[in-house]
Scaffold this active site. Structure first.
Site, PDB file in Angstrom:
ATOM      1  N   ARG A 106      47.787  32.870  22.559  1.00 30.18           N
ATOM      2  CA  ARG A 106      48.230  32.325  23.803  1.00 30.18           C
ATOM      3  C   ARG A 106      48.377  33.209  25.119  1.00 30.18           C
ATOM      4  NH1 ARG A 106      53.998  30.106  21.195  1.00 30.18           N
ATOM      5  NH2 ARG A 106      53.874  32.214  20.714  1.00 30.18           N
ATOM      6  N   LYS A 151      31.977  30.582  12.691  1.00 28.78           N
ATOM      7  CA  LYS A 151      30.993  31.768  12.896  1.00 28.78           C
ATOM      8  C   LYS A 151      31.713  32.748  13.721  1.00 28.78           C
ATOM      9  CE  LYS A 151      26.088  32.162  13.560  1.00 28.78           C
ATOM     10  NZ  LYS A 151      25.778  33.091  12.695  1.00 28.78           N
TER      11      LYS A 151
HETATM   12  N1  PXG Z   1      25.190  32.685   6.764  1.00 28.67           N
HETATM   13  C1  PXG Z   1      25.714  33.381   7.661  1.00 28.67           C
HETATM   14  C2  PXG Z   1      26.973  33.913   7.032  1.00 28.67           C
HETATM   15  C3  PXG Z   1      25.262  33.502   8.770  1.00 28.67           C
HETATM   16  O1  PXG Z   1      25.970  34.283   9.590  1.00 28.67           O
HETATM   17  C4  PXG Z   1      23.335  32.175   8.094  1.00 28.67           C
HETATM   18  C5  PXG Z   1      23.770  31.922   6.895  1.00 28.67           C
HETATM   19  C6  PXG Z   1      22.029  31.268   8.508  1.00 28.67           C
HETATM   20  O2  PXG Z   1      22.422  30.398   9.502  1.00 28.67           O
HETATM   21  P1  PXG Z   1      21.321  29.574  10.394  1.00 28.67           P
HETATM   22  O3  PXG Z   1      21.836  28.841  11.255  1.00 28.67           O
HETATM   23  O4  PXG Z   1      20.961  30.878  11.465  1.00 28.67           O
HETATM   24  O5  PXG Z   1      20.245  29.319   9.678  1.00 28.67           O
HETATM   25  C7  PXG Z   1      24.145  32.949   9.095  1.00 28.67           C
HETATM   26  C8  PXG Z   1      23.548  33.140  10.532  1.00 28.67           C
HETATM   27  C9  PXG Z   1      21.079  37.002  12.890  1.00 28.67           C
HETATM   28  C10 PXG Z   1      22.153  36.636  12.698  1.00 28.67           C
HETATM   29  O6  PXG Z   1      20.641  37.964  13.554  1.00 28.67           O
HETATM   30  C11 PXG Z   1      22.456  35.539  12.020  1.00 28.67           C
HETATM   31  C12 PXG Z   1      23.923  35.310  11.961  1.00 28.67           C
HETATM   32  C13 PXG Z   1      24.837  36.146  11.879  1.00 28.67           C
HETATM   33  C14 PXG Z   1      24.365  37.358  12.510  1.00 28.67           C
HETATM   34  C15 PXG Z   1      23.241  37.734  12.739  1.00 28.67           C
HETATM   35  O7  PXG Z   1      20.057  36.152  12.844  1.00 28.67           O
HETATM   36  N2  PXG Z   1      24.314  33.873  11.421  1.00 28.67           N
END
Ligand code: PXG
Length: 297
Positions: A106, A151
């Protein structure tokens, strides 16, 4: 310093000059959310899906959007356009904003929007030859502790898993959930091919990956697909394993904990889906030059 351009709360900066406050709770506590988005041939892939997920992430932690989602979307398109790149990676983040040194959200009066537009290459030529992976000792944070659909800016759990992989000289880490079922990789969802069928774990313990859904959609007319839980033994006896993510795209895993998967080479189903995925991402998406006569999709 990476190439590209960075938007911070309404202004555009070269990467070296983009700054946020040290009192921002995004820095102090990881209190904020992010997305990772790619564009190919000047078209942003699945922008609406990423925007919906970002809004949902923010809602789950009671983080007010700094502006309506349509304006965030416009800032993303503008940042990509100003980057002068035709193929790149967009990292929007919403932080809780500057507050005091207590964690009470907050105290932060205004959330911030940052949009980094640059490039990313996670696995290089290993997309073709295949990655090695380990099963991480650290377990994925359970949904009872944190909804996996958030996320968030705090990726320590994933970073610890990745560090285990680094220490063992492996390319990636696979995390198990709290009940020892295979969850996902450090920043990618996971798939197994066995006896011609494609399996992926349900998303109850994992992020609902946009690449994962794209692959399920691409696969369904060509292969039997099943969303169900499995354990490590199922992985080690797979015909093929691949992981999916915006950054990592579609990448084969050919070795786990030093043990070859099948013959230790990328398999035909993985290669077929890689090809279909790259065809799709290069031919659809939201134009980053919306006023030059090219349509949106
Ligand atoms: N699982 C986790 C825990 C993620 O963080 C995915 C799956 C794949 O999601 P998408 O929507 O991108 O198909 C993610 C993706 C990168 C990056 O550099 C991606 C994520 C986090 C940090 C870096 O691609 N998230």
């Amino acid at each position: 310093m990476p190439e590209g351009i960075v938007y911070v709360d309404g202004a555009y900066f070269p990467p070296a000059e983009a700054k946020i406050s040290v009192f921002d709770h995004g820095l102090l506590y990881g209190d904020g959310v992010f997305e990772g988005i790619r564009f190919y041939n000047s078209r942003i892939f699945k922008l609406d899906e990423h925007m919906a997920r970002m809004a949902h992430s923010a809602e789950l932690i009671g983080l007010p959007l700094p502006m309506p989602i349509e304006k965030i979307k416009a800032a993303i398109v503008e940042t990509a356009s100003r980057s002068k790149l035709t193929d790149g990676y967009i990292r929007p983040l919403i932080t809780r904003g500057p507050g005091d040194l207590g964690l009470d959200p907050r105290k932060s009066k205004a959330s911030s929007l940052v949009v980094i537009c640059s490039t990313i290459s996670l696995y290089g030529s290993k997309h073709m030859t295949g990655l090695s992976a380990i099963i991480a000792k650290v377990r994925r944070v359970p949904p009872s502790a944190l909804n996996p659909n958030v996320k968030s800016l705090n990726y320590l759990n994933n970073i610890l898993a990745k560090s285990e992989a680094n220490a063992k000289g492996a390319d990636e880490a696979i995390l198990l959930d709290i009940d020892a079922y295979v969850a996902e990789a450090s920043a990618d969802n996971i798939f197994v091919v066995k006896g011609g069928t494609i399996y992926s774990p349900p998303t109850s313990t994992n992020l609902v990956g946009i690449t994962r859904q794209t692959i399920l959609d691409l696969a369904k007319d060509h292969y039997p697909t099943k969303v169900e839980r499995f354990k490590t033994d199922f992985l080690l006896t797979a015909d093929e394993i691949f992981i999916t993510g915006t950054g990592g795209e579609v990448a084969p895993i050919v070795d786990i904990d030093g043990q070859k998967i099948a013959d230790g080479k990328p398999g035909p189903v993985t290669q077929d889906l890689q090809k279909r995925y790259f065809e799709l991402v290069r031919s659809t998406g939201t134009s980053i030059h919306p006023n030059n006569g090219h349509g949106s999709h």
